[in-house]
Design a protein around this motif. Structure first.
Motif, PDB file in Angstrom:
ATOM      1  N   ALA A  77       0.821  -1.215   0.000  1.00 20.06           N
ATOM      2  CA  ALA A  77       0.000   0.000   0.000  1.00 20.06           C
ATOM      3  C   ALA A  77       0.850   1.258   0.000  1.00 20.06           C
ATOM      4  O   ALA A  77       2.032   1.225   0.334  1.00 20.06           O
ATOM      5  CB  ALA A  77      -0.919  -0.006   1.218  1.00 20.06           C
ATOM      6  N   GLN A  78       0.195   2.348  -0.384  1.00 18.96           N
ATOM      7  CA  GLN A  78       0.826   3.669  -0.288  1.00 18.96           C
ATOM      8  C   GLN A  78       0.097   4.465   0.779  1.00 18.96           C
ATOM      9  O   GLN A  78      -1.123   4.378   0.900  1.00 18.96           O
ATOM     10  CB  GLN A  78       0.666   4.421  -1.614  1.00 18.96           C
ATOM     11  CG  GLN A  78       1.542   3.910  -2.717  1.00 18.96           C
ATOM     12  CD  GLN A  78       1.382   4.759  -3.985  1.00 18.96           C
ATOM     13  OE1 GLN A  78       0.539   5.654  -4.056  1.00 18.96           O
ATOM     14  NE2 GLN A  78       2.202   4.454  -4.970  1.00 18.96           N
ATOM     15  N   LYS A  79       0.864   5.269   1.492  1.00 23.65           N
ATOM     16  CA  LYS A  79       0.243   6.172   2.438  1.00 23.65           C
ATOM     17  C   LYS A  79       0.088   7.509   1.732  1.00 23.65           C
ATOM     18  O   LYS A  79       0.964   7.915   0.972  1.00 23.65           O
ATOM     19  CB  LYS A  79       1.162   6.318   3.650  1.00 23.65           C
ATOM     20  CG  LYS A  79       0.474   6.862   4.851  1.00 23.65           C
ATOM     21  CD  LYS A  79       1.401   6.763   6.041  1.00 23.65           C
ATOM     22  CE  LYS A  79       1.311   8.081   6.767  1.00 23.65           C
ATOM     23  NZ  LYS A  79       2.426   8.350   7.608  1.00 23.65           N
ATOM     24  N   PHE A  80      -1.051   8.158   1.983  1.00 21.56           N
ATOM     25  CA  PHE A  80      -1.245   9.482   1.403  1.00 21.56           C
ATOM     26  C   PHE A  80      -0.816  10.525   2.431  1.00 21.56           C
ATOM     27  O   PHE A  80      -1.266  10.491   3.580  1.00 21.56           O
ATOM     28  CB  PHE A  80      -2.714   9.690   1.027  1.00 21.56           C
ATOM     29  CG  PHE A  80      -3.014  11.096   0.630  1.00 21.56           C
ATOM     30  CD1 PHE A  80      -2.567  11.601  -0.584  1.00 21.56           C
ATOM     31  CD2 PHE A  80      -3.715  11.947   1.485  1.00 21.56           C
ATOM     32  CE1 PHE A  80      -2.813  12.917  -0.945  1.00 21.56           C
ATOM     33  CE2 PHE A  80      -3.977  13.266   1.124  1.00 21.56           C
ATOM     34  CZ  PHE A  80      -3.515  13.748  -0.097  1.00 21.56           C
ATOM     35  N   ASN A  81       0.076  11.405   2.018  1.00 21.70           N
ATOM     36  CA  ASN A  81       0.512  12.455   2.939  1.00 21.70           C
ATOM     37  C   ASN A  81      -0.242  13.732   2.624  1.00 21.70           C
ATOM     38  O   ASN A  81      -0.051  14.318   1.556  1.00 21.70           O
ATOM     39  CB  ASN A  81       2.010  12.703   2.778  1.00 21.70           C
ATOM     40  CG  ASN A  81       2.785  11.493   3.255  1.00 21.70           C
ATOM     41  OD1 ASN A  81       2.532  10.987   4.336  1.00 21.70           O
ATOM     42  ND2 ASN A  81       3.696  11.022   2.424  1.00 21.70           N
ATOM     43  N   TYR A  82      -1.093  14.172   3.520  1.00 22.65           N
ATOM     44  CA  TYR A  82      -1.834  15.401   3.245  1.00 22.65           C
ATOM     45  C   TYR A  82      -1.253  16.539   4.064  1.00 22.65           C
ATOM     46  O   TYR A  82      -0.566  16.331   5.064  1.00 22.65           O
ATOM     47  CB  TYR A  82      -3.331  15.232   3.467  1.00 22.65           C
ATOM     48  CG  TYR A  82      -3.707  14.512   4.712  1.00 22.65           C
ATOM     49  CD1 TYR A  82      -4.006  15.204   5.870  1.00 22.65           C
ATOM     50  CD2 TYR A  82      -3.763  13.118   4.734  1.00 22.65           C
ATOM     51  CE1 TYR A  82      -4.346  14.538   7.006  1.00 22.65           C
ATOM     52  CE2 TYR A  82      -4.103  12.453   5.876  1.00 22.65           C
ATOM     53  CZ  TYR A  82      -4.404  13.165   7.014  1.00 22.65           C
ATOM     54  OH  TYR A  82      -4.731  12.506   8.136  1.00 22.65           O
ATOM     55  N   SER A  83      -1.563  17.737   3.600  1.00 21.55           N
ATOM     56  CA  SER A  83      -0.894  18.903   4.185  1.00 21.55           C
ATOM     57  C   SER A  83      -1.393  19.196   5.584  1.00 21.55           C
ATOM     58  O   SER A  83      -0.632  19.568   6.468  1.00 21.55           O
ATOM     59  CB  SER A  83      -1.110  20.108   3.274  1.00 21.55           C
ATOM     60  OG  SER A  83      -2.494  20.232   3.036  1.00 21.55           O
ATOM     61  N   SER A  84      -2.683  19.020   5.811  1.00 22.97           N
ATOM     62  CA  SER A  84      -3.232  19.357   7.124  1.00 22.97           C
ATOM     63  C   SER A  84      -2.871  18.278   8.141  1.00 22.97           C
ATOM     64  O   SER A  84      -2.642  17.131   7.790  1.00 22.97           O
ATOM     65  CB  SER A  84      -4.738  19.511   7.011  1.00 22.97           C
ATOM     66  OG  SER A  84      -5.230  18.494   6.178  1.00 22.97           O
ATOM     67  N   LYS A  85      -2.891  18.658   9.405  1.00 25.33           N
ATOM     68  CA  LYS A  85      -2.496  17.724  10.461  1.00 25.33           C
ATOM     69  C   LYS A  85      -3.588  16.697  10.738  1.00 25.33           C
ATOM     70  O   LYS A  85      -3.333  15.568  11.081  1.00 25.33           O
ATOM     71  CB  LYS A  85      -2.200  18.499  11.758  1.00 25.33           C
ATOM     72  CG  LYS A  85      -0.938  19.344  11.694  1.00 25.33           C
ATOM     73  CD  LYS A  85       0.249  18.520  12.204  1.00 25.33           C
ATOM     74  CE  LYS A  85       1.541  19.295  12.235  1.00 25.33           C
ATOM     75  NZ  LYS A  85       1.910  19.926  10.949  1.00 25.33           N
ATOM     76  N   LYS A  86      -4.831  17.137  10.621  1.00 25.01           N
ATOM     77  CA  LYS A  86      -5.922  16.252  11.013  1.00 25.01           C
ATOM     78  C   LYS A  86      -6.722  15.799   9.795  1.00 25.01           C
ATOM     79  O   LYS A  86      -6.918  16.578   8.847  1.00 25.01           O
ATOM     80  CB  LYS A  86      -6.877  17.006  11.943  1.00 25.01           C
ATOM     81  CG  LYS A  86      -6.314  17.251  13.311  1.00 25.01           C
ATOM     82  CD  LYS A  86      -7.439  17.790  14.179  1.00 25.01           C
ATOM     83  CE  LYS A  86      -6.902  18.388  15.453  1.00 25.01           C
ATOM     84  NZ  LYS A  86      -7.743  19.460  15.940  1.00 25.01           N
ATOM     85  N   VAL A  87      -7.224  14.572   9.862  1.00 28.32           N
ATOM     86  CA  VAL A  87      -8.067  14.066   8.780  1.00 28.32           C
ATOM     87  C   VAL A  87      -9.273  14.970   8.584  1.00 28.32           C
ATOM     88  O   VAL A  87      -9.716  15.223   7.471  1.00 28.32           O
ATOM     89  CB  VAL A  87      -8.518  12.627   9.111  1.00 28.32           C
ATOM     90  CG1 VAL A  87      -9.577  12.185   8.138  1.00 28.32           C
ATOM     91  CG2 VAL A  87      -7.351  11.688   9.050  1.00 28.32           C
TER      92      VAL A  87
END
Ligand code: ATP
Ligand code: MG
Length: 407
Positions: A77-87
């Motif tokens: 799997a790949q992890k998605f790195n998003y800019s915000s700290k919280k989902v």
């Protein structure tokens, strides 16, 4: 391309208070199964195990893990790195980046067209602002937009897609994957204790051993050897079969008692029709001692009801009468073709069908008794110096420790 493996376990989840012991055992087995490939970070989050590794090693690790009992399935799997700290703060720019990453993964994994697909989202973390069906729909539409073309004919099929792209949102993280590879299922090796496998060179006993491993046993093994009636090649076969089992079950101590004198004594002193019955009981008597020495709590055989003359209820009972441990017979009700199918699956079949002389086949009479009476068997055995014979077989025993490193 990938940066982690999501590992799913099945039945362990039902274990209530002991669940952590089972998970810890599975994690230990995973570590051992992959130890020669590196030292990987493994985390457990309710219901899943995550193994982080560099992309170049992911495939090799998956190949190991599909053999580790207790694992029901796994996905690179790949992890998605998003800019915000919280989902919960997932915003439009994050969404655009997620779309791009999903399309990239799809392109990399899906090579043959025309084909069908579906996107499925699991939102275990309910703070994520987009609901699962909406996210799946939008990502699916994006894949169609970006990937479909004259040479990449692509359709959505929600019932039986050829490719299922999954998005999992849990504990503040988003994972994407397109593959689920099946593991053996069952329970982690060692979580059910140790047993002694009576391992011949045949098709059945390796499969019985594998089924035992899959129920969480760890194994030691015994092969009754009768040189010169049986050859070095016959012994090598059993060593090779033990190696196969070791792939799934880690270290296995293979014990090879000297059985020739016992067979000669039986042949000389016991009624011909009873030789197989008595030989089985001598095997069990030796196995009793080995199991006790090695702290095994059960014996495992490849016996099956009705397959050969000695495998009748009367025959099994006459063996059980001398057994000091429960005798597990995982194949007892299976048909031969089911057993062969499993033997092929675990890769023991090609070894088992190599020609060899079995100590049993050499001494099998024309007309063996199929319904041995206990009183008659006991009477026939009176001529044998049972204790001394058992002692000698064990004194002349060879021990080979095999570890193919699976777990
Ligand atoms: P297999 O295919 O495992 O050899 P089989 O169908 O030939 O089994 P039997 O010969 O009756 O059946 O043996 C029944 C079981 O007894 C085997 O599955 C195995 O567990 C055990 N056994 C038989 N021979 C030996 C041996 N030489 N050493 C260790 N175990 C044996
Ligand atoms: Mg056999």
């Amino acid at each position: 391309m990938y940066d982690l493996i999501i590992i799913r376990y099945g039945e362990i989840g039902l274990k209530g208070d002991n669940i952590n012991d089972f998970i810890n055992q599975l994690v230990a087995n995973i570590k051992r199964a992959t130890s020669d490939l590196g030292d990987f970070e493994i985390t457990t989050i309710f219901g899943r195990i995550f193994l982080k590794a560099e992309a170049a090693k992911i495939n090799a690790i998956c190949q190991r893990l599909i053999n580790v009992p207790g694992i029901i399935s796994l996905s690179p799997a790949q992890k998605f790195n998003y800019s915000s700290k919280k989902v919960s703060e997932f915003d439009q720019s994050d969404f655009n980046r997620l779309k791009k990453q999903v399309v990239r993964l799809f392109r990399a994994e899906v090579q043959n067209y025309p084909t069908t697909f579906k996107v499925e989202t699991t939102r275990a973390d309910k703070s994520f602002p987009i609901k699962s069906p909406a996210l799946s729909r939008e990502l699916g539409a994006e894949i169609l937009r970006q990937v479909e073309g004259p040479e990449t004919e692509l359709k959505v099929d929600v019932h039986q897609p050829e490719h299922l792209l999954e998005v999992e949102i849990r504990r503040g993280k988003i994972y994407i994957f397109v593959r689920r590879e099946a593991g053996p299922g069952g329970l982690p090796v060692k979580s059910s204790g140790k047993a002694l496998l009576l391992l011949s060179g045949g098709i059945d006993s390796p499969v019985a051993g594998w089924l035992g491993l899959k129920r969480g046993l760890s194994l030691e093994a015994v092969y009754f050897n009768s040189p010169p009636y049986t050859s070095e090649r016959a012994k090598q076969k059993v060593i090779d079969l033990t190696k196969i089992l070791s792939r799934y079950g880690g270290e296995i101590k293979l014990q090879i008692p000297y059985f020739t004198a016992i067979q000669q004594a039986i042949l000389k002193k016991c009624p011909r029709r009873y030789t197989v019955t008595i030989m089985r009981r001598m095997m069990i008597r030796i196995a009793n001692q080995l199991a006790a020495q090695n702290e095994s709590l059960a014996l495992v055989t490849g016996e099956n009801l009705g397959q050969v003359a000695s495998q009748t209820l009367e025959g099994l009972r006459s063996s059980d009468q001398v057994a000091k441990f429960p005798v597990l017979r995982p194949l007892i009700t299976m048909d031969k073709n089911e057993i062969i199918k499993l033997a092929k699956k675990i890769a023991s079949y090609q070894i088992s069908i190599r020609p060899h002389e079995d100590c049993c086949t050499i001494f099998v009479p024309q007309n063996p008794v199929t319904q041995p009476k206990l009183a008659t068997v006991e009477y026939a055995e009176e001529e044998l110096a049972i204790e001394e014979l058992v002692k000698e077989a064990i004194a002349k025993m060879e021990i080979i420790t095999i570890n193919e490193g699976a777990c």
